[in-house]
Scaffold this motif. Structure first.
Motif, PDB file in Angstrom:
ATOM      1  N   GLY A  23       0.204  -1.115  -0.137  1.00 35.54           N
ATOM      2  CA  GLY A  23       0.142   0.196   0.254  1.00 35.54           C
ATOM      3  C   GLY A  23       0.863   1.059   0.038  1.00 35.54           C
ATOM      4  O   GLY A  23       2.067   1.285   0.550  1.00 35.54           O
ATOM      5  N   THR A  24       0.581   2.382  -1.047  1.00 34.55           N
ATOM      6  CA  THR A  24       1.057   3.387  -0.896  1.00 34.55           C
ATOM      7  C   THR A  24       0.362   4.770  -0.443  1.00 34.55           C
ATOM      8  O   THR A  24      -0.862   4.551  -0.679  1.00 34.55           O
ATOM      9  CB  THR A  24       1.940   3.375  -2.321  1.00 34.55           C
ATOM     10  N   SER A  25       1.168   5.911  -0.064  1.00 34.91           N
ATOM     11  CA  SER A  25       0.582   7.114  -0.049  1.00 34.91           C
ATOM     12  C   SER A  25       1.950   8.180  -0.016  1.00 34.91           C
ATOM     13  O   SER A  25       2.710   7.600  -0.148  1.00 34.91           O
ATOM     14  CB  SER A  25      -0.296   7.255   1.920  1.00 34.91           C
ATOM     15  N   GLY A  26       0.911   9.290  -0.374  1.00 28.93           N
ATOM     16  CA  GLY A  26       2.070  10.255  -0.310  1.00 28.93           C
ATOM     17  C   GLY A  26       2.081  10.547  -1.883  1.00 28.93           C
ATOM     18  O   GLY A  26       3.862  11.148  -2.631  1.00 28.93           O
ATOM     19  N   ILE A  27       1.936   9.486  -3.008  1.00 31.13           N
ATOM     20  CA  ILE A  27       2.916   9.637  -4.249  1.00 31.13           C
ATOM     21  C   ILE A  27       1.774   9.687  -5.614  1.00 31.13           C
ATOM     22  O   ILE A  27      -0.147   9.484  -5.306  1.00 31.13           O
ATOM     23  CB  ILE A  27       3.326   8.910  -4.473  1.00 31.13           C
ATOM     24  N   ASN A  28       1.760  10.107  -6.756  1.00 28.27           N
ATOM     25  CA  ASN A  28       0.574  10.150  -7.708  1.00 28.27           C
ATOM     26  C   ASN A  28       1.051   8.361  -8.153  1.00 28.27           C
ATOM     27  O   ASN A  28       1.472   8.369  -9.040  1.00 28.27           O
ATOM     28  CB  ASN A  28       1.073  10.945  -8.618  1.00 28.27           C
ATOM     29  N   PHE A  29       0.199   7.861  -7.500  1.00 27.48           N
ATOM     30  CA  PHE A  29       0.321   6.125  -7.655  1.00 27.48           C
ATOM     31  C   PHE A  29       0.276   5.983  -9.036  1.00 27.48           C
ATOM     32  O   PHE A  29       0.847   5.308  -9.634  1.00 27.48           O
ATOM     33  CB  PHE A  29      -0.260   5.392  -6.798  1.00 27.48           C
ATOM     34  N   ARG A  30      -1.277   6.175  -9.725  1.00 33.13           N
ATOM     35  CA  ARG A  30      -1.155   5.829 -11.012  1.00 33.13           C
ATOM     36  C   ARG A  30      -0.261   6.175 -11.971  1.00 33.13           C
ATOM     37  O   ARG A  30      -0.262   5.611 -13.231  1.00 33.13           O
ATOM     38  CB  ARG A  30      -2.134   6.534 -11.767  1.00 33.13           C
ATOM     39  N   THR A  31       0.977   6.987 -11.873  1.00 33.39           N
ATOM     40  CA  THR A  31       1.581   7.162 -12.761  1.00 33.39           C
ATOM     41  C   THR A  31       2.862   6.874 -12.545  1.00 33.39           C
ATOM     42  O   THR A  31       4.069   7.058 -13.550  1.00 33.39           O
ATOM     43  CB  THR A  31       1.721   9.171 -12.883  1.00 33.39           C
ATOM     44  N   TYR A  32       3.373   5.929 -11.587  1.00 34.90           N
ATOM     45  CA  TYR A  32       4.268   6.191 -10.822  1.00 34.90           C
ATOM     46  C   TYR A  32       5.056   4.090 -12.088  1.00 34.90           C
ATOM     47  O   TYR A  32       3.637   3.959 -11.519  1.00 34.90           O
ATOM     48  CB  TYR A  32       4.598   6.015  -9.586  1.00 34.90           C
ATOM     49  N   ALA A  33       5.947   4.257 -12.336  1.00 35.27           N
ATOM     50  CA  ALA A  33       6.216   1.869 -11.930  1.00 35.27           C
ATOM     51  C   ALA A  33       5.851   1.543 -11.129  1.00 35.27           C
ATOM     52  O   ALA A  33       6.959   2.366 -10.128  1.00 35.27           O
ATOM     53  CB  ALA A  33       7.384   1.828 -13.063  1.00 35.27           C
ATOM     54  N   MET A  34       5.830   0.379 -10.551  1.00 30.75           N
ATOM     55  CA  MET A  34       5.944  -0.749  -9.452  1.00 30.75           C
ATOM     56  C   MET A  34       6.725  -1.149  -9.623  1.00 30.75           C
ATOM     57  O   MET A  34       6.465  -1.935 -10.547  1.00 30.75           O
ATOM     58  CB  MET A  34       4.948  -0.575  -8.439  1.00 30.75           C
ATOM     59  N   GLY A  35       7.402  -2.195  -8.449  1.00 35.35           N
ATOM     60  CA  GLY A  35       8.205  -3.050  -8.508  1.00 35.35           C
ATOM     61  C   GLY A  35       8.080  -3.583  -7.513  1.00 35.35           C
ATOM     62  O   GLY A  35       8.414  -3.105  -6.140  1.00 35.35           O
ATOM     63  N   TRP A  36       7.937  -5.286  -7.498  1.00 35.51           N
ATOM     64  CA  TRP A  36       8.809  -5.882  -6.125  1.00 35.51           C
ATOM     65  C   TRP A  36      10.314  -6.650  -6.194  1.00 35.51           C
ATOM     66  O   TRP A  36      11.157  -7.068  -7.560  1.00 35.51           O
ATOM     67  CB  TRP A  36       7.946  -7.513  -5.805  1.00 35.51           C
TER      68      TRP A  36
END
Length: 117
Positions: A23-36
């Motif tokens: 879970g994330t907060s403080g970022i414009n999530f939909r514009t970010y690339a995410m990874g594990w």
């Protein structure tokens, strides 16, 4: 403040499954690339799976066909479904977020995954 919080780790037998959430907060999530990423004791941190803002995905060869990364933009959350787990999957798993152009990078604190033989 930017926060990435992983959950869902634990102890599982070889062949079992786990689903990690970040879970994330403080970022414009939909514009970010995410990874594990994951890091085992004595080894370098390695990319496990990544997903772009456009839902393009990439996997390490060692987990391809076993792990699936996905994102829910409405919940600002990225997931990692891990099936057919092997002892060599044992590591601390970290959530990662990268801004457009992958210039700004944020990390979660990690969650332990242990796979017993």
């Amino acid at each position: 403040q930017v926060q990435l919080v992983e959950s869902g780790g634990g102890l599982v037998q070889a062949g079992g499954s786990l689903r990690l959430s970040c879970g994330t907060s403080g970022i414009n999530f939909r514009t970010y690339a995410m990874g594990w990423y994951r890091q085992a004791p004595g080894k370098q941190r390695e990319l496990v799976a990544a997903i772009t803002s456009g839902n393009s995905t990439n996997y390490a060869d060692s987990v391809k066909d076993r792990f699936t990364i996905s994102r829910d933009n409405a919940k600002n959350t990225v997931y990692l479904q891990m099936n057919s787990l092997k002892p060599e999957d044992t590591a601390v798993y970290y959530c990662n977020a990268k801004s457009g152009g992958w210039i700004y990078v944020y990390w979660g604190r990690g969650t332990q995954v242990t796979v017993s033989s």
